[in-house]
Motif scaffolding. Structure first.
Motif, PDB file in Angstrom:
ATOM      1  N   HIS A   1     -76.191 -24.752   5.547  1.00 11.33           N
ATOM      2  CA  HIS A   1     -77.047 -23.867   6.135  1.00 11.33           C
ATOM      3  C   HIS A   1     -76.993 -24.283   7.750  1.00 11.33           C
ATOM      4  O   HIS A   1     -76.919 -23.213   8.441  1.00 11.33           O
ATOM      5  N   ALA A   2     -77.419 -25.586   8.035  1.00 16.41           N
ATOM      6  CA  ALA A   2     -77.508 -25.814   9.452  1.00 16.41           C
ATOM      7  C   ALA A   2     -76.097 -25.722   9.977  1.00 16.41           C
ATOM      8  O   ALA A   2     -76.005 -25.293  11.449  1.00 16.41           O
ATOM      9  N   GLU A   3     -75.200 -25.948   9.446  1.00 14.26           N
ATOM     10  CA  GLU A   3     -73.729 -25.729   9.893  1.00 14.26           C
ATOM     11  C   GLU A   3     -73.307 -24.292  10.354  1.00 14.26           C
ATOM     12  O   GLU A   3     -72.498 -24.004  11.353  1.00 14.26           O
ATOM     13  N   LYS A   4     -73.726 -23.441   9.346  1.00 15.45           N
ATOM     14  CA  LYS A   4     -73.101 -22.230   9.050  1.00 15.45           C
ATOM     15  C   LYS A   4     -74.023 -21.045   9.781  1.00 15.45           C
ATOM     16  O   LYS A   4     -73.468 -19.981  10.129  1.00 15.45           O
ATOM     17  N   ILE A   5     -75.408 -21.466   9.762  1.00 15.60           N
ATOM     18  CA  ILE A   5     -76.322 -20.074  10.271  1.00 15.60           C
ATOM     19  C   ILE A   5     -75.858 -19.485  11.439  1.00 15.60           C
ATOM     20  O   ILE A   5     -75.901 -18.308  11.616  1.00 15.60           O
ATOM     21  N   THR A   6     -75.812 -20.077  12.267  1.00 15.59           N
ATOM     22  CA  THR A   6     -75.547 -19.537  13.756  1.00 15.59           C
ATOM     23  C   THR A   6     -74.279 -18.930  13.921  1.00 15.59           C
ATOM     24  O   THR A   6     -74.034 -17.842  14.282  1.00 15.59           O
ATOM     25  N   LEU A   7     -73.144 -19.461  13.131  1.00 14.99           N
ATOM     26  CA  LEU A   7     -71.892 -18.698  13.209  1.00 14.99           C
ATOM     27  C   LEU A   7     -72.125 -17.449  12.485  1.00 14.99           C
ATOM     28  O   LEU A   7     -71.335 -16.367  12.586  1.00 14.99           O
ATOM     29  N   PHE A   8     -72.874 -17.410  11.197  1.00 14.22           N
ATOM     30  CA  PHE A   8     -73.014 -16.423  10.313  1.00 14.22           C
ATOM     31  C   PHE A   8     -73.721 -15.159  11.145  1.00 14.22           C
ATOM     32  O   PHE A   8     -73.350 -13.952  11.086  1.00 14.22           O
ATOM     33  N   ILE A   9     -74.618 -15.405  11.868  1.00 15.31           N
ATOM     34  CA  ILE A   9     -75.371 -14.471  12.862  1.00 15.31           C
ATOM     35  C   ILE A   9     -74.461 -13.809  13.676  1.00 15.31           C
ATOM     36  O   ILE A   9     -74.562 -12.779  14.033  1.00 15.31           O
ATOM     37  N   GLN A  10     -73.386 -14.617  14.368  1.00 21.39           N
ATOM     38  CA  GLN A  10     -72.577 -14.132  15.402  1.00 21.39           C
ATOM     39  C   GLN A  10     -71.608 -13.220  14.596  1.00 21.39           C
ATOM     40  O   GLN A  10     -71.408 -12.138  15.102  1.00 21.39           O
ATOM     41  N   ASP A  11     -70.992 -13.692  13.413  1.00 17.39           N
ATOM     42  CA  ASP A  11     -69.931 -12.932  12.618  1.00 17.39           C
ATOM     43  C   ASP A  11     -70.723 -11.592  12.338  1.00 17.39           C
ATOM     44  O   ASP A  11     -70.118 -10.470  12.637  1.00 17.39           O
ATOM     45  N   VAL A  12     -71.938 -11.507  11.774  1.00 15.17           N
ATOM     46  CA  VAL A  12     -72.649 -10.183  11.347  1.00 15.17           C
ATOM     47  C   VAL A  12     -72.719  -9.213  12.703  1.00 15.17           C
ATOM     48  O   VAL A  12     -72.577  -7.892  12.574  1.00 15.17           O
ATOM     49  N   LEU A  13     -73.004  -9.766  13.753  1.00 16.22           N
ATOM     50  CA  LEU A  13     -73.374  -8.895  15.070  1.00 16.22           C
ATOM     51  C   LEU A  13     -71.769  -8.293  15.325  1.00 16.22           C
ATOM     52  O   LEU A  13     -71.952  -7.278  15.802  1.00 16.22           O
ATOM     53  N   GLN A  14     -70.842  -9.346  15.429  1.00 17.05           N
ATOM     54  CA  GLN A  14     -69.744  -8.678  15.526  1.00 17.05           C
ATOM     55  C   GLN A  14     -69.169  -7.748  14.584  1.00 17.05           C
ATOM     56  O   GLN A  14     -68.465  -6.626  15.065  1.00 17.05           O
ATOM     57  N   GLN A  15     -69.317  -7.992  13.515  1.00 14.08           N
ATOM     58  CA  GLN A  15     -68.895  -7.018  12.408  1.00 14.08           C
ATOM     59  C   GLN A  15     -69.514  -5.688  12.653  1.00 14.08           C
ATOM     60  O   GLN A  15     -68.778  -4.584  12.407  1.00 14.08           O
ATOM     61  N   ALA A  16     -70.495  -5.452  12.653  1.00 14.27           N
ATOM     62  CA  ALA A  16     -71.472  -4.340  13.099  1.00 14.27           C
ATOM     63  C   ALA A  16     -71.198  -3.876  14.380  1.00 14.27           C
ATOM     64  O   ALA A  16     -71.860  -2.714  14.682  1.00 14.27           O
ATOM     65  N   LYS A  17     -70.582  -4.710  15.425  1.00 14.90           N
ATOM     66  CA  LYS A  17     -70.635  -4.099  16.724  1.00 14.90           C
ATOM     67  C   LYS A  17     -71.959  -3.801  17.490  1.00 14.90           C
ATOM     68  O   LYS A  17     -72.071  -3.039  18.093  1.00 14.90           O
ATOM     69  N   HIS A  18     -72.621  -4.904  17.377  1.00 17.13           N
ATOM     70  CA  HIS A  18     -74.070  -4.957  17.961  1.00 17.13           C
ATOM     71  C   HIS A  18     -74.184  -6.154  18.393  1.00 17.13           C
ATOM     72  O   HIS A  18     -73.240  -7.246  18.393  1.00 17.13           O
ATOM     73  N   THR A  19     -75.133  -6.404  19.461  1.00 22.54           N
ATOM     74  CA  THR A  19     -75.281  -7.661  20.082  1.00 22.54           C
ATOM     75  C   THR A  19     -76.768  -7.787  19.786  1.00 22.54           C
ATOM     76  O   THR A  19     -77.784  -7.050  19.253  1.00 22.54           O
ATOM     77  N   LEU A  20     -77.437  -9.326  20.126  1.00 17.38           N
ATOM     78  CA  LEU A  20     -78.644  -9.578  19.998  1.00 17.38           C
ATOM     79  C   LEU A  20     -79.772  -8.648  20.596  1.00 17.38           C
ATOM     80  O   LEU A  20     -80.679  -8.422  20.146  1.00 17.38           O
ATOM     81  N   ALA A  21     -79.312  -8.265  21.790  1.00 15.94           N
ATOM     82  CA  ALA A  21     -80.255  -7.132  22.531  1.00 15.94           C
ATOM     83  C   ALA A  21     -80.601  -6.039  21.586  1.00 15.94           C
ATOM     84  O   ALA A  21     -81.556  -5.358  22.067  1.00 15.94           O
TER      85      ALA A  21
END
Length: 225
Positions: free
Chosen positions: A36-56
């Motif tokens: 979890h600690a290793e992957k969570i930030t990467l997974f957040i970046q991945d789903v945003l990229q897949q969906a073509k969205h940003t944190l904003a």
């Protein structure tokens, strides 16, 4: 438009999903202990990229609050709170067992109309975190820590008992006097938070970010080496 980032880390599954207006746009997950600690930030970046969205674009962050793994919950809730503070977005907390019950509805063609849903999260030895729900995933009995024996759930023995989650397997040889349907293909997922997260967002049911803590249900116990 409600774009909600959803985080599930209550069990060995590390899962992140992005949903818009109740529809899942992207999901990234892995069922492996202690990632979890290793992957969570990467997974957040991945789903945003897949969906073509940003944190904003995020309207809120939803997190599975427990019960479950002490370490997993700490990591997931910390990530969710950090994002909410940084983005000035509301935090939505969802009982893990509620989300599991909602997720089990995709298997509803397998269980009877009067079935009782029984999600189980592994605790210690023959203990599980569990709750009971009707066949529409509405609560019947509240969340509790239960030691499973042959007399467990005797009061619902007239119903089909649908059991699922990572605590289910160790109960198979015990609950032999029940009409049980075991959902062996079930895994926790951030996608299971979607319907509840949207409803809470629409109702403005948000947490106080500064003071919110995971729902551990029991005290954390360290084991002497």
């Amino acid at each position: 438009m409600s774009v909600i980032l959803q985080i599930e880390t209550a069990t060995t599954v590390c899962s992140v999903a992005l949903a818009k207006d109740g529809n899942v746009l992207a999901v990234k997950e892995m069922n492996e202990r202690n990632v979890h600690a290793e992957k969570i930030t990467l997974f957040i970046q991945d789903v945003l990229q897949q969906a073509k969205h940003t944190l904003a674009d995020i309207a809120a962050v939803a997190v599975s609050k427990g019960p479950g793994s002490y370490t997993g919950l700490r990591i997931g809730v910390s990530a969710a709170k950090g994002l909410c503070f940084a983005l000035d977005k509301p935090l939505i907390a969802i009982n893990t067992l509620d989300a599991m019950a909602a997720g089990a509805l995709v298997f509803n063609d397998q269980f009877s109309a009067d079935a009782i849903l029984c999600p189980m999260i592994d605790a210690r030895r023959m203990e599980v975190y569990t709750a009971l729900y009707d066949s529409d995933a509405l609560p019947v009995k509240p969340t509790s820590a239960k030691i499973i024996d042959e007399n467990s759930f005797a009061d619902v023995r007239d119903h089909q008992l649908v059991i699922f989650g990572d605590g289910a397997l160790k109960c198979k040889d015990v609950l032999i006097n029940h009409n049980v349907l075991w959902l062996s293909d079930f895994e926790n997922s951030a996608t299971q938070l979607t319907a509840i997260a949207l409803q809470k967002y629409q109702n403005g049911a948000f947490e106080d970010i500064a003071y919110f803590e995971p729902y551990y249900l029991k005290e954390f116990i360290t084991t002497a080496r």
